[in-house]
Design an enzyme around this catalytic site. Structure first.
Site, mmCIF file in Angstrom:
data_model
loop_
_atom_site.group_PDB
_atom_site.id
_atom_site.type_symbol
_atom_site.label_atom_id
_atom_site.label_comp_id
_atom_site.label_asym_id
_atom_site.label_seq_id
_atom_site.Cartn_x
_atom_site.Cartn_y
_atom_site.Cartn_z
ATOM 1 N N CYS A 103 8.594 11.690 -15.170
ATOM 2 C CA CYS A 103 8.729 12.800 -14.208
ATOM 3 C C CYS A 103 9.627 13.903 -14.786
ATOM 4 C CB CYS A 103 9.237 12.261 -12.872
ATOM 5 S SG CYS A 103 8.991 13.408 -11.485
ATOM 6 N N HIS B 193 5.508 7.890 -11.549
ATOM 7 C CA HIS B 193 6.603 6.917 -11.593
ATOM 8 C C HIS B 193 6.081 5.490 -11.705
ATOM 9 C CE1 HIS B 193 10.110 9.497 -10.559
ATOM 10 N NE2 HIS B 193 9.191 10.243 -9.981
ATOM 11 N N GLU C 109 7.802 2.972 -12.331
ATOM 12 C CA GLU C 109 8.844 2.054 -11.840
ATOM 13 C C GLU C 109 8.915 1.989 -10.318
ATOM 14 O OE1 GLU C 109 11.002 5.993 -11.602
ATOM 15 O OE2 GLU C 109 9.293 5.110 -12.647
#
Length: 250
Positions: A100, A192, A194
């Site tokens: 990001c 993202h 994660e």
């Protein structure tokens, strides 16, 4: 004796109360996603001006730059310092995974242009289309390259112009650059890998309370995860293969 691998996480965001209570902080979220047993991970809260000494960069096998609520095109002292560190890592050909904000910072450092997303912000589970011709079988993706990947997206900025040497690996309906590489040492994603459902939902609720989004946008964001999830396992594998220099066997 095998030497312990060391990685550094550059946290460009603060821990929310939810993340601290549920996971013990974003450090643990990232290590759980990208780490393996026996590795050593250090975190540097770059958003608060915490950076490693340049002389210590050599001891790390790879680096991860997180997302952030800050704009990658601003010139805050910590952002400029981060850019200088990334320039140094580029010279050293160190593996850097940009996520990001990190994806945008790397583009900026290498001569690209970043700015406000031309088609507006995104807060949802979204599909990105893989440029299969740009990926060799047996690379970080493995032997079977997917047509698309589902990934959680949360951003209002984008890479507007890629650096000359960058290669686009994925795009979407709204954004031309969802994933790219530069040589063999930078791998970047706008989304993202994660994040999970709970993290996204908590962020949606928080920004709604703060008045940054409408109820309609919040409901729409949550609806994208009603019947499916992100391709987290595959995204995790791709990122780990890159970060750790693994090329899956054919």
């Amino acid at each position: 004796m095998v030497e312990q691998k060391r990685f550094a996480l550059f946290l460009a965001t603060l821990d929310s109360e939810f993340v601290k209570k549920t996971y013990g902080g974003y450090h643990n979220v990232f290590v759980e996603t990208f780490g393996d047993e026996g590795e050593h991970w250090d975190s540097f809260r770059v958003v608060e001006g915490e950076f490693p000494e340049e002389k210590d960069l050599e001891k790390y096998d790879g680096f991860v730059i997180s997302g952030s609520s800050h704009d990658s095109f601003e010139n805050d002292p910590w952002i400029l310092r981060l850019c200088e560190i990334v320039k140094k890592l580029d010279e050293m050909k160190k593996k850097v995974l940009g996520i990001c904000f990190g994806h945008q910072i790397i583009a900026r450092v290498r001569g690209g242009t970043v700015g406000r997303a031309r088609k507006g912000p995104e807060l949802k589970l979204a599909d990105i289309t893989i440029v299969k011709d740009a990926i060799k079988p047996g690379s970080y993706f493995g032997d079977e390259i997917p047509d698309s990947l589902a990934i959680i997206k949360l951003h209002q900025d984008e890479v507007l112009v890629l650096p000359e040497t960058a290669k686009v690996l994925a795009y979407s309906e709204k954004y031309e650059v969802e994933m790219y590489t530069i040589e063999d040492h930078f791998f970047c994603l706008q989304g993202h890998p994660e994040y999970n459902r709970d993290i996204l939902f908590e962020i949606v609720d928080r920004v709604l309370r703060l008045g940054h989004i409408t109820q309609e946008m919040a409901d729409s964001a949550k609806a994208t995860l009603a019947n499916r999830g992100a391709d987290r396992k595959l995204l995790e594998k791709i990122c780990k293969n890159f970060l750790k220099g693994r090329v899956p066997a054919n």
